[in-house]
Structure formats: structure tokens, C-alpha cells
Design a protein around this motif. Sequence first.
Motif, PDB file in Angstrom:
ATOM      1  N   HIS A 191      68.697 -51.652 -51.431  1.00  0.00           N
ATOM      2  CA  HIS A 191      68.226 -52.865 -50.750  1.00  0.00           C
ATOM      3  C   HIS A 191      68.457 -54.098 -51.616  1.00  0.00           C
ATOM      4  N   VAL A 244      70.770 -57.434 -51.033  1.00  0.00           N
ATOM      5  CA  VAL A 244      70.251 -58.802 -51.090  1.00  0.00           C
ATOM      6  C   VAL A 244      71.216 -59.671 -51.881  1.00  0.00           C
ATOM      7  N   SER A 291      67.738 -56.690 -43.276  1.00  0.00           N
ATOM      8  CA  SER A 291      66.689 -56.580 -44.278  1.00  0.00           C
ATOM      9  C   SER A 291      65.576 -55.657 -43.796  1.00  0.00           C
ATOM     10  N   ASN A 314      58.163 -61.216 -46.468  1.00  0.00           N
ATOM     11  CA  ASN A 314      59.012 -60.434 -47.372  1.00  0.00           C
ATOM     12  C   ASN A 314      58.449 -60.441 -48.792  1.00  0.00           C
TER      13      ASN A 314
END
Length: 217
Positions: free
Chosen positions: A201, A205, A175, A131
Motif C-alpha cells: 500500500h 502511495v 486506496s 485516512n
Amino acid sequence: MSDDGQTRAEKLASEIADAILDGTFEPGSRLDEHMLAARYGTSRTPVREALRQLAATGLIDLRPRRGAIVALVTSDQLEVLFVAMGELEATCARLSALSMTPIERRRLEVLQDAMGDLVAQNDVAAYTAANTSFHTLFYTGCHNPVISEMAIGLRRRLAPFRQAQFRAVGRLARSHAEHAVVVGAVLAGNASAAHAAMLRHVSLVEDAFEELRNVPA
């Protein structure tokens, strides 16, 4: 250096951060170097470096004569940081849609596919590392060193909080799905869609971390 490329101090910083975020080390508590070295089976040198790294994130305060103290990070403080992070990353995604080279786009596509395999394997550690690489592709792909430097610096500060999200049930799959929307927009050269997808996004998070933090122990 460990197999995943982390130094001992970086790995230790991550472990101490996890202990702070899950409440093992409570706000206001003193983190003694001797205690940490004994707890994690290491010497004081990597402990000292790990504490310096954590101080840069705001998770701890380094105070004269008192050493390292676990800081109280409020939801309001985190919200300010995540809003800034979202705007920076969204800008990186928008510029990447316009500026990424064919090779950079291919790297992004390949990494996205590989991360799908990590989700299927439920490999949290490997996905967390991937990530970071994923988002870094946008920092370089925007081809604006000023924005890139700002994004990297803020990401380092938020790293413990961003990594903690993956402890939430089902977060890996969500995710990856959010990433897919960003990647699709970038590969299509749709700058506005890439900006909107990355902004959403990063906001999710933050939501995932806050949801995790509010779960009773």
C-alpha cells in the motif's frame, strides 16, 4: 479551529503545500509572510506557524535573513523517505494483527466501512482526514510506543506528499481497496499478510504521488 478539527495554521500549511506541489510556488522561490497573508486572507501569525510546520516536512527551508525558501525535493530523497515509511507502517500492521484488542479491531472495521461511503461520495477532503485516522489506528494498535513514535514523526514529514496522491484520478477507490486487504489480514490475525499488504500500500502511495508529479501542467 475549523469544522474538520484543523487549526488555521494547519489548514494554511496544507494549502501552501498544495501550491508548492502543483508548481505554483517553484523551488528556490521566497515565500514572503506578507505575500502569503494577503494571498490567503489571514494574519502573519498563522502564516509564521504554517511555515514552521512546512519546514519540518522538508518542503521549505527557513534561512536567516532570507526567510522561507521553497526546497527542491528530489525523487531520490522521497524514495528514501517512503521506503522507511513503508517498513515502519508494515511493522505496525504486523504487530497490530497480533496485538490489537477486540475494540481496536472493531474501530478499524467501522472506519474502513465509513471510508467506503466517502469514496462513493468522492469526498476527497473527508477521505484524506479519515485516512490519517486509519493509519493512526495501526500506530496505536501495534502497542509499541517506540515504533509508533517513529512512524508518527515520519508520517508528519511525508504528510504533504501523501495527501497530494488523492488528486490523482481514481486514487480514492484504489486506496480504499488497498486498505481492505490490510484490514482483512489484521482482522484474521495474519501478521505476515498484514505486513505485506501495508508495505504494498505505501509503495503504491509513492507511485501515485510520483505519477501525479510527472503529469504535465
